[in-house]
Scaffold this motif. Structure first.
Motif, PDB file in Angstrom:
ATOM      1  N   CYS A  58      51.819  45.880  52.566  1.00  0.00           N
ATOM      2  CA  CYS A  58      50.649  45.588  51.727  1.00  0.00           C
ATOM      3  C   CYS A  58      49.592  46.688  51.792  1.00  0.00           C
ATOM      4  O   CYS A  58      48.416  46.426  51.527  1.00  0.00           O
ATOM      5  CB  CYS A  58      50.029  44.250  52.116  1.00  0.00           C
ATOM      6  SG  CYS A  58      49.352  44.206  53.792  1.00  0.00           S
ATOM      7  N   GLY A  64      45.667  44.768  47.570  1.00  0.00           N
ATOM      8  CA  GLY A  64      47.042  44.285  47.523  1.00  0.00           C
ATOM      9  C   GLY A  64      47.381  43.172  48.485  1.00  0.00           C
ATOM     10  O   GLY A  64      48.256  42.356  48.204  1.00  0.00           O
ATOM     11  N   HIS A  67      46.558  39.665  47.130  1.00  0.00           N
ATOM     12  CA  HIS A  67      47.429  39.369  45.991  1.00  0.00           C
ATOM     13  C   HIS A  67      48.839  39.001  46.449  1.00  0.00           C
ATOM     14  O   HIS A  67      49.427  38.021  45.969  1.00  0.00           O
ATOM     15  CB  HIS A  67      47.480  40.582  45.061  1.00  0.00           C
ATOM     16  CG  HIS A  67      48.422  40.427  43.909  1.00  0.00           C
ATOM     17  ND1 HIS A  67      48.302  39.418  42.981  1.00  0.00           N
ATOM     18  CD2 HIS A  67      49.504  41.149  43.525  1.00  0.00           C
ATOM     19  CE1 HIS A  67      49.255  39.523  42.086  1.00  0.00           C
ATOM     20  NE2 HIS A  67      50.001  40.573  42.394  1.00  0.00           N
ATOM     21  N   ARG A  68      49.394  39.749  47.383  1.00  0.00           N
ATOM     22  CA  ARG A  68      50.741  39.434  47.866  1.00  0.00           C
ATOM     23  C   ARG A  68      50.773  38.079  48.557  1.00  0.00           C
ATOM     24  O   ARG A  68      51.748  37.338  48.436  1.00  0.00           O
ATOM     25  CB  ARG A  68      51.219  40.544  48.805  1.00  0.00           C
ATOM     26  CG  ARG A  68      51.610  41.811  48.055  1.00  0.00           C
ATOM     27  CD  ARG A  68      51.720  43.004  49.002  1.00  0.00           C
ATOM     28  NE  ARG A  68      52.185  44.200  48.320  1.00  0.00           N
ATOM     29  CZ  ARG A  68      51.417  44.997  47.582  1.00  0.00           C
ATOM     30  NH1 ARG A  68      50.127  44.706  47.418  1.00  0.00           N
ATOM     31  NH2 ARG A  68      51.909  46.066  47.001  1.00  0.00           N
ATOM     32  N   MET A  71      50.906  35.506  45.876  1.00  0.00           N
ATOM     33  CA  MET A  71      52.237  35.493  45.259  1.00  0.00           C
ATOM     34  C   MET A  71      53.245  34.796  46.174  1.00  0.00           C
ATOM     35  O   MET A  71      54.091  34.007  45.709  1.00  0.00           O
ATOM     36  CB  MET A  71      52.683  36.920  44.967  1.00  0.00           C
ATOM     37  CG  MET A  71      51.881  37.624  43.885  1.00  0.00           C
ATOM     38  SD  MET A  71      52.224  37.023  42.211  1.00  0.00           S
ATOM     39  CE  MET A  71      53.695  37.970  41.828  1.00  0.00           C
ATOM     40  N   ALA A 103      59.910  39.324  37.599  1.00  0.00           N
ATOM     41  CA  ALA A 103      59.552  40.704  37.934  1.00  0.00           C
ATOM     42  C   ALA A 103      59.419  41.552  36.679  1.00  0.00           C
ATOM     43  O   ALA A 103      58.501  42.374  36.554  1.00  0.00           O
ATOM     44  CB  ALA A 103      60.602  41.301  38.866  1.00  0.00           C
ATOM     45  N   CYS A 106      56.174  40.167  34.511  1.00  0.00           N
ATOM     46  CA  CYS A 106      54.834  40.488  35.010  1.00  0.00           C
ATOM     47  C   CYS A 106      54.684  41.947  35.413  1.00  0.00           C
ATOM     48  O   CYS A 106      53.589  42.384  35.778  1.00  0.00           O
ATOM     49  CB  CYS A 106      54.460  39.580  36.180  1.00  0.00           C
ATOM     50  SG  CYS A 106      55.424  39.843  37.674  1.00  0.00           S
ATOM     51  N   GLY A 107      55.785  42.703  35.354  1.00  0.00           N
ATOM     52  CA  GLY A 107      55.710  44.112  35.716  1.00  0.00           C
ATOM     53  C   GLY A 107      55.438  44.348  37.178  1.00  0.00           C
ATOM     54  O   GLY A 107      54.875  45.384  37.543  1.00  0.00           O
ATOM     55  N   GLU A 108      55.850  43.429  38.045  1.00  0.00           N
ATOM     56  CA  GLU A 108      55.565  43.566  39.478  1.00  0.00           C
ATOM     57  C   GLU A 108      56.827  43.407  40.329  1.00  0.00           C
ATOM     58  O   GLU A 108      56.859  42.582  41.246  1.00  0.00           O
ATOM     59  CB  GLU A 108      54.530  42.537  39.914  1.00  0.00           C
ATOM     60  CG  GLU A 108      53.138  42.777  39.350  1.00  0.00           C
ATOM     61  CD  GLU A 108      52.074  42.001  40.104  1.00  0.00           C
ATOM     62  OE1 GLU A 108      51.921  42.234  41.311  1.00  0.00           O
ATOM     63  OE2 GLU A 108      51.419  41.162  39.474  1.00  0.00           O
ATOM     64  N   THR A 111      55.943  43.918  44.209  1.00  0.00           N
ATOM     65  CA  THR A 111      55.272  42.810  44.898  1.00  0.00           C
ATOM     66  C   THR A 111      56.255  41.699  45.231  1.00  0.00           C
ATOM     67  O   THR A 111      56.255  41.162  46.353  1.00  0.00           O
ATOM     68  CB  THR A 111      54.135  42.259  44.017  1.00  0.00           C
ATOM     69  OG1 THR A 111      53.179  43.287  43.794  1.00  0.00           O
ATOM     70  CG2 THR A 111      53.467  41.067  44.678  1.00  0.00           C
TER      71      THR A 111
END
Length: 387
Positions: A58, A64, A67-68, A71, A103, A106-108, A111
């Motif tokens: 992270c 970050g 946020h992680r 998630m 993934a 959301c373009g992540e 993460t």
């Protein structure tokens, strides 16, 4: 991977913790500065009451960690809690498949890969604790009677007065070192010279450019730094450059090339392991794969005659997990230990590892063999998410 213990489990609870500690001094890289030290820990509890700890990468971006954690709480719990899995790898593969579309949407992908990796670490720790055996023994299917000492190197040496930090780490017992470069040819060369004078001509010495250069700059840098007797040049170009570019770079400058912390998936690792450019492979088990993915990366690395050196620059759970990973894979190479002060490295993984002649020896304590001291870290806790 066959195991000598029962590997089936049902998770009852996942707790998520976020910590932030001051970074003094800040950690400098060619692409940014870390002004505090974050950590995201996952604690899993199964229906038998066994617990395990994992850590999620992270470090970036600066927001970050929180946020992680959100998630992980939002997506891991409904997919894992209450379900039965026969093996941590089965859980890893199921989560990877179930989160693949999210993934993309959301373009992540990073993460989501990171929270799955942290969970995988926690699940393996939980199973080894439940079986009352050290994790290195469980992961090796009992093949290891006692792991060899694991060589460490002092990593993350900043470009500001690096010789002073190198001297301190040499006094602490480190025998190998890695300097951050990518801050201009003159400054890099002066820092390399200063550290060489401190550690001596024969000490293993590496550099990390953190993707600082384009191809021509990297070629010039490798040629320029050859005289310092370096063990490897890490991430001199962007990690998303194709393997063919790394092969060209290896051919046009003299230093061994290292990388892997920003690769994900066995297919991508296979591409780099199977070509001539990158000879030191450095997966980060809190960033992708956990033990279920990175153990296989390590074995494939050794089969190709390359060097396996797990990457880690976070808190203590992930560092200790990297020790176990390297112990099981074996072969030449090191585990990196951040040379900069970080209370979360020690307080989140007690008892603190003991460095003897540049290496650490794992023992018989169950699981990872360490526990976070949440009470001692109370001033650093910024978020807790229970079930």
């Amino acid at each position: 991977m066959a195991c000598t213990a029962d590997t089936a489990f049902s998770v009852e609870r996942i707790d998520v913790f976020v910590f932030r500690a001051p970074a003094d001094p800040p950690v400098q890289t060619s692409f940014g500065i870390m002004r505090d030290r974050p950590a995201v820990l996952l604690c899993v509890t199964d229906t038998q009451g066994a617990c395990g700890w994992g850590e999620v990468w992270c470090n970036f971006p600066v927001v970050g960690a929180e946020h992680r954690a959100r998630m992980a709480a939002t997506y891991l719990r409904p997919l894992v809690c209450g379900s039965r899995f026969e093996h941590p790898r089965a859980c890893f593969e199921a989560l990877t498949a179930k989160l693949a579309v999210l993934a993309l949407q959301c373009g992540e992908p990073g993460t989501l890969q990171q929270i799955v990796a942290g969970l995988d670490i926690a699940l393996w720790d939980m199973l080894a604790r439940r079986a009352a055996m050290p994790l290195w023994r469980l992961l090796s299917d009992g093949a290891l009677d006692r792991p060899a000492p694991i060589p460490l190197y002092a990593s993350g040496i900043n470009p500001t007065d690096p010789d002073q930090l190198a001297a301190a780490k040499l006094q602490e017992g480190y025998r190998a070192f890695k300097l951050k470069v990518g801050f201009g040819a003159a400054r890099d060369s002066a820092n390399l010279q200063a550290i060489r004078e401190v550690i001596g001509e024969d000490a293993p010495f590496m550099v990390d450019a953190n993707q600082a250069w384009d191809m021509e700059e990297a070629i010039a840098a490798g040629r320029r730094m050859e005289r310092f007797g370096l063990g490897w040049l890490e991430e001199p170009i962007r990690a998303d450059r194709p393997a063919a570019d790394w092969t060209r770079l290896a051919a046009e400058q003299p230093l061994r090339l290292a990388g892997g912390e920003n690769l994900a998936g066995l297919a991508q690792f296979d591409e780099f392991i199977g070509t001539g450019g990158m000879t030191v492979i450095q997966p980060d088990l809190g960033k992708w794969g956990g033990f279920s993915g990175c153990l296989e990366v390590g074995r494939r690395t050794l089969r190709q005659g390359k060097t396996f050196c797990p990457h880690w620059l976070g808190a203590g759970i992930g560092l200790t997990a990297s020790f176990h990973l390297k112990a099981v894979v074996g072969g030449p190479g090191y585990v990196e230990v951040d040379a900069n002060p970080n209370p979360l490295r020690e307080l989140l993984a007690l008892p603190t590892f003991q460095l003897v002649d540049g290496a650490v020896q794992l023992d018989e304590r169950p699981g990872l063999g360490v526990e976070p001291d949440l009470q001692a870290c109370r001033d650093f806790i910024v978020q807790v998410a229970g079930t």
